[in-house]
Write an enzyme that holds these catalytic residues in place. Structure first.
Site, PDB file in Angstrom:
ATOM      1  N   GLN A 312       0.835  -1.203   0.000  1.00 36.06           N
ATOM      2  CA  GLN A 312       0.000   0.000   0.000  1.00 36.06           C
ATOM      3  C   GLN A 312       0.874   1.260   0.000  1.00 36.06           C
ATOM      4  O   GLN A 312       0.565   2.252  -0.633  1.00 36.06           O
ATOM      5  CB  GLN A 312      -0.923  -0.013   1.232  1.00 36.06           C
ATOM      6  N   GLU A 313       2.005   1.185   0.711  1.00 31.44           N
ATOM      7  CA  GLU A 313       2.878   2.357   0.813  1.00 31.44           C
ATOM      8  C   GLU A 313       3.643   2.611  -0.477  1.00 31.44           C
ATOM      9  O   GLU A 313       3.730   3.741  -0.935  1.00 31.44           O
ATOM     10  CB  GLU A 313       3.882   2.172   1.961  1.00 31.44           C
ATOM     11  N   SER A 314       4.245   1.569  -1.043  1.00 29.56           N
ATOM     12  CA  SER A 314       5.215   1.811  -2.125  1.00 29.56           C
ATOM     13  C   SER A 314       5.106   0.858  -3.310  1.00 29.56           C
ATOM     14  O   SER A 314       5.941   0.926  -4.204  1.00 29.56           O
ATOM     15  CB  SER A 314       6.626   1.683  -1.555  1.00 29.56           C
TER      16      SER A 314
END
Ligand code: GLU
Length: 482
Positions: A312-314
């Site tokens: 989700q972050e990267s």
């Protein structure tokens, strides 16, 4: 010209400009020289998701980001001063209480006659918004006889007044005294008004909060947003500098990146999103899965959770960088990285460890009577939005008769942090609550897919509930043997 040289060249140019002004003996008066001498840039703005807000004490918003880049370029401190109505913005400019106004302001002839306007930095179209299920107007004539609202002192109020004077004397509209167009959407959503006119960029960001609202039609053609300065000789060099600065950002692609970041795509896990996840799971995850499992073990977390957060972050990209300065596989900010002992944010092992440690710390600090799995969901929300804002959402949940220990109740209240009527009463103020909800939901979604992938038995017969949950694109994917 390489970037360093370009920067140096630009600085020299700027110094020459300032030195020239000093020589002319107008140093005390000239705005650009004064800003540099005082080391402070004062910008009047308005609060709102598209302009300026504080999220977990970190400022954000398109206008803020742009002005912050400029302050950095000048080597001065940025002071954002929010006004509570559009009229207040202009009266502050008239009184020269700010160096310029950066507040999602449309370029209009009337304003041009009174103020200095810099180069346009965003194009948009005014839109008429209505509530689905009610009569949809198709054109200007359809506005007659309906309760129509606009922001007081806005470009839209001026164009309606002109329309009324020129060809539609029966047109009526109300000017709402607020700086945030969300106040208008609120009225249409609650049936206090039938129609509102707001800028397309603002609606694109706010629409997800108001799923019942839709665009009825575009009012007129494309317009431009500009920064305004007081009409004053002393502002000429500042104006020239702003134009040159914006031109530079346009050329090197920074402006477009910021536009996409703020107005590009407001996210929900779409079918496209799930499809991308499936592809990444096959292509990228194998490179990092051992590292993820190792770190998850060290911090006693489920590896699927850590993997889902990292995705989700990267998208599992250890070199990911956002224009706001968060970096690495777990997209850590500089202060968080420092706090978590991460020296190199781009090192995937360090980043995963930093993120895992941060998540654990957030979980630990939650009140002890929040139990799993809600505890994890709330820690995730805090990872995204900050602890203070999560606490605000829990306070709001209690006020609304919900249970602040349950994620499902808190989740329903988080989006309210974006609405002035709520966030003004709360300790930490405005926050992108809806984004935090989407964030947690995405992670749960990815985690489910990963867990399910892990269990070979389930691949043959996915639980009915999960099957219903999976987007179509995955149901038909051979990878899941469905
Ligand atoms: N861009 C508008 C103006 O300059 C304000 C925002 C809006 O009303 O949607 O007046």
């Amino acid at each position: 010209m390489n970037a360093t040289f370009h920067r140096l060249y630009h600085r020299l140019l700027l110094s020459a400009l300032v030195a020239g002004l000093l020589l002319q003996g107008c140093s005390q008066q000239d705005s650009l020289a004064r800003i540099q001498a005082e080391g402070e840039l004062r910008v009047v703005t308005r609060g709102g998701p598209t302009t300026y807000f504080l999220s977990d004490n970190t400022p954000g918003g398109f206008e803020y980001d742009l002005a912050a880049l400029m302050a950095e370029d000048l080597g001065v401190t940025l002071v954002m001063e929010p006004a509570f109505s559009l009229e207040e913005i202009f009266s502050r400019l008239r009184r020269s209480e700010a160096d310029f106004a950066a507040a999602g302001l449309t370029l209009t002839g009337e304003r041009q006659a009174e103020f200095l306007d810099a180069s346009p930095y965003l194009a948009l179209t005014p839109q008429v918004i209505y509530r689905t299920g009610k009569k949809r107007p198709r054109n200007i004539d359809g506005l007659i006889g309906r309760k129509l609202v606009v922001l007081a002192g806005s470009s839209h109020a001026a164009s309606l007044a002109a329309l009324q004077a020129e060809r539609l004397p029966e047109l009526e509209f109300e000017e709402v005294d607020d700086a945030d167009s969300m106040a208008l959407l609120e009225r249409v959503d609650s049936n206090e008004a039938d129609l509102a006119i707001i800028d397309s960029n603002e609606f694109s960001v706010q629409q997800s909060l108001y799923p019942r609202l839709e665009v009825a039609f575009d009012l007129g053609t494309e317009q431009q947003l500009v920064w305004y300065l007081a009409q004053d000789e002393q502002n000429q060099s500042l104006l020239a500098y702003i134009d040159e600065f914006l031109g530079r950002l346009q050329k090197d692609g920074t402006l477009e990146r910021l536009q996409t970041l703020h107005f590009g795509q407001s996210g929900h896990v779409s079918r496209v999103g799930s499809h991308t996840f499936a592809i990444n799971m096959r292509q990228t995850l194998p490179t990092y899965i051992d590292l993820i499992k190792q770190v998850a073990d060290e911090y006693q977390l489920d590896w699927t959770l850590l993997a889902a957060v990292a995705y989700q972050e990267s998208h599992w990209d250890p070199t990911a960088t956002s224009p706001t300065g968060v970096r690495g596989m777990m997209m850590l900010t500089v202060p968080t990285a420092r706090e978590m002992g991460v020296e190199d944010r781009l090192d995937p092992l360090q980043s995963l460890r930093g993120g895992a440690r941060y998540l654990k710390a957030l979980k630990r600090r939650l009140p002890s009577d929040i139990y799993e799995p809600d505890r994890t969901y709330m820690a995730l929300a805090a990872y995204n939005i900050g602890r203070g804002h999560l606490e605000d959402a829990r306070v709001l949940t209690e006020r609304h008769g919900g249970d602040p220990h349950l994620w499902k109740d808190v989740m329903g209240n988080l989006p309210l942090l974006q609405k002035g009527t709520y966030y003004r009463e709360l300790r930490y103020g405005y926050a992108r609550g809806l984004e935090a909800v989407t964030y947690v939901q995405n992670i749960r979604h990815y985690e489910n897919i990963l867990q399910w992938q892990e269990l070979p038995a389930q691949q043959q017969t996915p639980p009915a509930a999960l099957q219903a949950y999976l987007p179509d694109i995955l149901k038909h994917s051979r990878m899941f043997a469905l």
